[in-house]
Motif scaffolding. Structure first.
Motif, PDB file in Angstrom:
ATOM      1  N   VAL A 129     -16.450  18.991 -31.732  1.00  0.00           N
ATOM      2  CA  VAL A 129     -15.655  20.192 -31.499  1.00  0.00           C
ATOM      3  C   VAL A 129     -16.222  20.880 -30.256  1.00  0.00           C
ATOM      4  CG1 VAL A 129     -14.923  22.423 -32.409  1.00  0.00           C
ATOM      5  CG2 VAL A 129     -15.242  20.476 -33.964  1.00  0.00           C
ATOM      6  N   VAL A 130     -15.359  21.118 -29.271  1.00  0.00           N
ATOM      7  CA  VAL A 130     -15.757  21.835 -28.055  1.00  0.00           C
ATOM      8  C   VAL A 130     -15.129  23.215 -28.135  1.00  0.00           C
ATOM      9  CG1 VAL A 130     -15.715  21.853 -25.530  1.00  0.00           C
ATOM     10  CG2 VAL A 130     -15.814  19.673 -26.764  1.00  0.00           C
ATOM     11  N   MET A 131     -15.953  24.260 -28.189  1.00  0.00           N
ATOM     12  CA  MET A 131     -15.386  25.566 -28.482  1.00  0.00           C
ATOM     13  C   MET A 131     -16.033  26.712 -27.718  1.00  0.00           C
ATOM     14  SD  MET A 131     -16.882  26.327 -32.286  1.00  0.00           S
ATOM     15  CE  MET A 131     -16.379  28.025 -32.199  1.00  0.00           C
ATOM     16  N   ASP A 132     -15.234  27.751 -27.532  1.00  0.00           N
ATOM     17  CA  ASP A 132     -15.689  28.995 -26.925  1.00  0.00           C
ATOM     18  C   ASP A 132     -16.337  29.854 -28.011  1.00  0.00           C
ATOM     19  OD1 ASP A 132     -16.087  30.955 -25.056  1.00  0.00           O
ATOM     20  OD2 ASP A 132     -13.990  31.525 -24.864  1.00  0.00           O
ATOM     21  N   LEU A 133     -17.050  30.895 -27.590  1.00  0.00           N
ATOM     22  CA  LEU A 133     -17.624  31.829 -28.549  1.00  0.00           C
ATOM     23  C   LEU A 133     -16.770  33.074 -28.726  1.00  0.00           C
ATOM     24  CD1 LEU A 133     -21.480  31.926 -27.824  1.00  0.00           C
ATOM     25  CD2 LEU A 133     -20.291  30.794 -29.702  1.00  0.00           C
ATOM     26  N   SER A 134     -16.204  33.566 -27.635  1.00  0.00           N
ATOM     27  CA  SER A 134     -15.464  34.834 -27.664  1.00  0.00           C
ATOM     28  C   SER A 134     -13.994  34.585 -27.944  1.00  0.00           C
ATOM     29  CB  SER A 134     -15.628  35.568 -26.333  1.00  0.00           C
ATOM     30  OG  SER A 134     -16.998  35.810 -26.081  1.00  0.00           O
ATOM     31  N   GLY A 155     -16.476  32.800 -32.600  1.00  0.00           N
ATOM     32  CA  GLY A 155     -17.098  31.497 -32.467  1.00  0.00           C
ATOM     33  C   GLY A 155     -18.289  31.249 -33.370  1.00  0.00           C
ATOM     34  N   LEU A 156     -19.187  32.218 -33.482  1.00  0.00           N
ATOM     35  CA  LEU A 156     -20.389  32.011 -34.291  1.00  0.00           C
ATOM     36  C   LEU A 156     -20.055  31.796 -35.763  1.00  0.00           C
ATOM     37  CD1 LEU A 156     -22.730  34.678 -32.655  1.00  0.00           C
ATOM     38  CD2 LEU A 156     -22.941  32.184 -32.462  1.00  0.00           C
ATOM     39  N   GLU A 157     -19.132  32.585 -36.270  1.00  0.00           N
ATOM     40  CA  GLU A 157     -18.732  32.419 -37.669  1.00  0.00           C
ATOM     41  C   GLU A 157     -17.983  31.107 -37.871  1.00  0.00           C
ATOM     42  OE1 GLU A 157     -18.224  33.321 -41.759  1.00  0.00           O
ATOM     43  OE2 GLU A 157     -19.635  33.983 -40.225  1.00  0.00           O
ATOM     44  N   THR A 158     -17.233  30.677 -36.856  1.00  0.00           N
ATOM     45  CA  THR A 158     -16.542  29.388 -36.942  1.00  0.00           C
ATOM     46  C   THR A 158     -17.555  28.252 -37.047  1.00  0.00           C
ATOM     47  OG1 THR A 158     -14.681  30.215 -35.637  1.00  0.00           O
ATOM     48  CG2 THR A 158     -14.912  27.832 -35.797  1.00  0.00           C
ATOM     49  N   ILE A 159     -18.604  28.319 -36.236  1.00  0.00           N
ATOM     50  CA  ILE A 159     -19.665  27.307 -36.300  1.00  0.00           C
ATOM     51  C   ILE A 159     -20.250  27.263 -37.714  1.00  0.00           C
ATOM     52  CG2 ILE A 159     -21.965  26.661 -35.480  1.00  0.00           C
ATOM     53  CD1 ILE A 159     -21.204  27.941 -32.769  1.00  0.00           C
ATOM     54  N   ARG A 160     -20.578  28.436 -38.230  1.00  0.00           N
ATOM     55  CA  ARG A 160     -21.192  28.509 -39.562  1.00  0.00           C
ATOM     56  C   ARG A 160     -20.276  27.906 -40.631  1.00  0.00           C
ATOM     57  NH1 ARG A 160     -21.470  31.217 -44.142  1.00  0.00           N
ATOM     58  NH2 ARG A 160     -19.645  32.501 -43.665  1.00  0.00           N
ATOM     59  N   ARG A 161     -18.991  28.252 -40.571  1.00  0.00           N
ATOM     60  CA  ARG A 161     -18.059  27.770 -41.602  1.00  0.00           C
ATOM     61  C   ARG A 161     -17.784  26.274 -41.465  1.00  0.00           C
ATOM     62  NH1 ARG A 161     -13.447  32.453 -42.653  1.00  0.00           N
ATOM     63  NH2 ARG A 161     -14.859  34.242 -42.567  1.00  0.00           N
ATOM     64  N   LEU A 162     -17.718  25.797 -40.226  1.00  0.00           N
ATOM     65  CA  LEU A 162     -17.520  24.358 -40.022  1.00  0.00           C
ATOM     66  C   LEU A 162     -18.662  23.565 -40.649  1.00  0.00           C
ATOM     67  CD1 LEU A 162     -16.194  23.867 -36.358  1.00  0.00           C
ATOM     68  CD2 LEU A 162     -15.157  22.986 -38.456  1.00  0.00           C
ATOM     69  N   LEU A 163     -19.881  24.020 -40.405  1.00  0.00           N
ATOM     70  CA  LEU A 163     -21.042  23.300 -40.922  1.00  0.00           C
ATOM     71  C   LEU A 163     -21.185  23.472 -42.433  1.00  0.00           C
ATOM     72  CD1 LEU A 163     -23.478  24.023 -37.996  1.00  0.00           C
ATOM     73  CD2 LEU A 163     -22.590  21.794 -38.682  1.00  0.00           C
ATOM     74  N   GLN A 164     -20.656  24.563 -42.946  1.00  0.00           N
ATOM     75  CA  GLN A 164     -20.648  24.766 -44.391  1.00  0.00           C
ATOM     76  C   GLN A 164     -19.746  23.733 -45.056  1.00  0.00           C
ATOM     77  OE1 GLN A 164     -19.099  28.633 -45.794  1.00  0.00           O
ATOM     78  NE2 GLN A 164     -21.156  29.070 -46.551  1.00  0.00           N
ATOM     79  N   ARG A 165     -18.642  23.417 -44.378  1.00  0.00           N
ATOM     80  CA  ARG A 165     -17.686  22.435 -44.914  1.00  0.00           C
ATOM     81  C   ARG A 165     -18.135  21.000 -44.633  1.00  0.00           C
ATOM     82  NH1 ARG A 165     -11.665  25.001 -43.786  1.00  0.00           N
ATOM     83  NH2 ARG A 165     -12.135  27.115 -44.510  1.00  0.00           N
ATOM     84  N   ASP A 166     -18.777  20.787 -43.506  1.00  0.00           N
ATOM     85  CA  ASP A 166     -19.244  19.451 -43.131  1.00  0.00           C
ATOM     86  C   ASP A 166     -20.547  19.603 -42.349  1.00  0.00           C
ATOM     87  OD1 ASP A 166     -19.735  16.892 -42.286  1.00  0.00           O
ATOM     88  OD2 ASP A 166     -17.953  16.723 -41.015  1.00  0.00           O
ATOM     89  N   ASN A 167     -21.674  19.367 -43.012  1.00  0.00           N
ATOM     90  CA  ASN A 167     -22.957  19.587 -42.349  1.00  0.00           C
ATOM     91  C   ASN A 167     -23.276  18.553 -41.268  1.00  0.00           C
ATOM     92  OD1 ASN A 167     -23.685  17.352 -43.880  1.00  0.00           O
ATOM     93  ND2 ASN A 167     -25.044  18.481 -45.245  1.00  0.00           N
ATOM     94  N   GLN A 168     -22.380  17.584 -41.111  1.00  0.00           N
ATOM     95  CA  GLN A 168     -22.548  16.589 -40.054  1.00  0.00           C
ATOM     96  C   GLN A 168     -21.677  16.904 -38.824  1.00  0.00           C
ATOM     97  OE1 GLN A 168     -24.879  14.064 -40.402  1.00  0.00           O
ATOM     98  NE2 GLN A 168     -25.333  15.251 -42.257  1.00  0.00           N
TER      99      GLN A 168
END
Length: 213
Positions: free
Chosen positions: A53-58, A64-77
């Motif tokens: 996933v290539v993503m912006d923060l703002s 962006g930061l919360e998206t990172i956290r939730r993505l890894l919560q769903r798939d830690n890989q």
């Protein structure tokens, strides 16, 4: 050889089009989806299961930061590369702490994007040269970096926007939160940083290199 699959997450369609064009010039990476905000990215990731996933923060919404956290919560890989306008160390540190595997800026050389994606998919971490450094801190000042490192992604987003001069209502609109929720965050943030005003928040942001004087 199978291509690396990627989804692009940025709230500006023109920027996403530029990413897609840049990546399509080679034969190693295929863009399989685009999203304008974090909520859409979470759904798109479930549907596409990309390599990266290539993503912006703002971004509006959860950010962006919360998206990172939730993505890894769903798939830690999940593999995430942040591609941002922010070059200040506090943003880089926050993104990596949240779980991103790489961080590059939007003014980096075009080949850096492909290089970063390739490295991360190979199992490496990739941070653009010069972004991680240890500037000398002013004497007799609180260790704001340590305090901010304990902020939740939402707290950090609210802090950043308030420091930029946004009113609580505008912050609420930007992050899709209630005005009362933002006011509560603001109170917590000021308490943790031991300040009373948003002007003082701005001074801290300047101290951390997040804003220009």
């Amino acid at each position: 050889m199978n291509k690396i699959t990627a989804i692009l997450v940025d709230d500006h369609a023109v920027v996403r089009a530029g990413f897609r064009l840049l990546l399509s010039t080679g034969d190693k990476i295929e863009v399989v989806g685009e999203a304008a905000r974090g909520e859409q990215a979470l759904q798109l990731y479930q549907e596409c299961r990309p390599d990266i996933v290539v993503m912006d923060l703002s971004m509006p919404g959860i950010g962006g930061l919360e998206t990172i956290r939730r993505l890894l919560q769903r798939d830690n890989q999940a593999l995430i590369l942040v591609f941002s306008v922010h070059h200040e160390q506090v943003y880089v540190s926050r993104a990596l702490h949240a779980g991103a595997k790489g961080y590059i800026t939007k003014n980096s050389a075009p080949e850096i994007l492909t290089e970063a994606i390739d490295a991360i998919v190979r199992g490496e971490c990739y941070v653009e040269r010069g972004l991680l450094k240890n500037p000398p801190e002013a004497k007799n000042t609180r260790d704001y970096h340590a305090i901010l490192s304990e902020f939740s992604p939402r707290e950090f987003d609210v802090f950043r926007l308030l420091a930029e001069g946004m009113t609580a209502q505008k912050v609420a609109d930007q992050l899709c939160l209630g005005h009362k929720t933002v006011a509560n965050y603001a109170t917590q943030i000021k308490k943790k940083l031991q300040v009373d005003t948003t002007t003082e928040l701005a001074h801290i942001a300047v101290h951390l290199g997040m804003m220009q004087r």
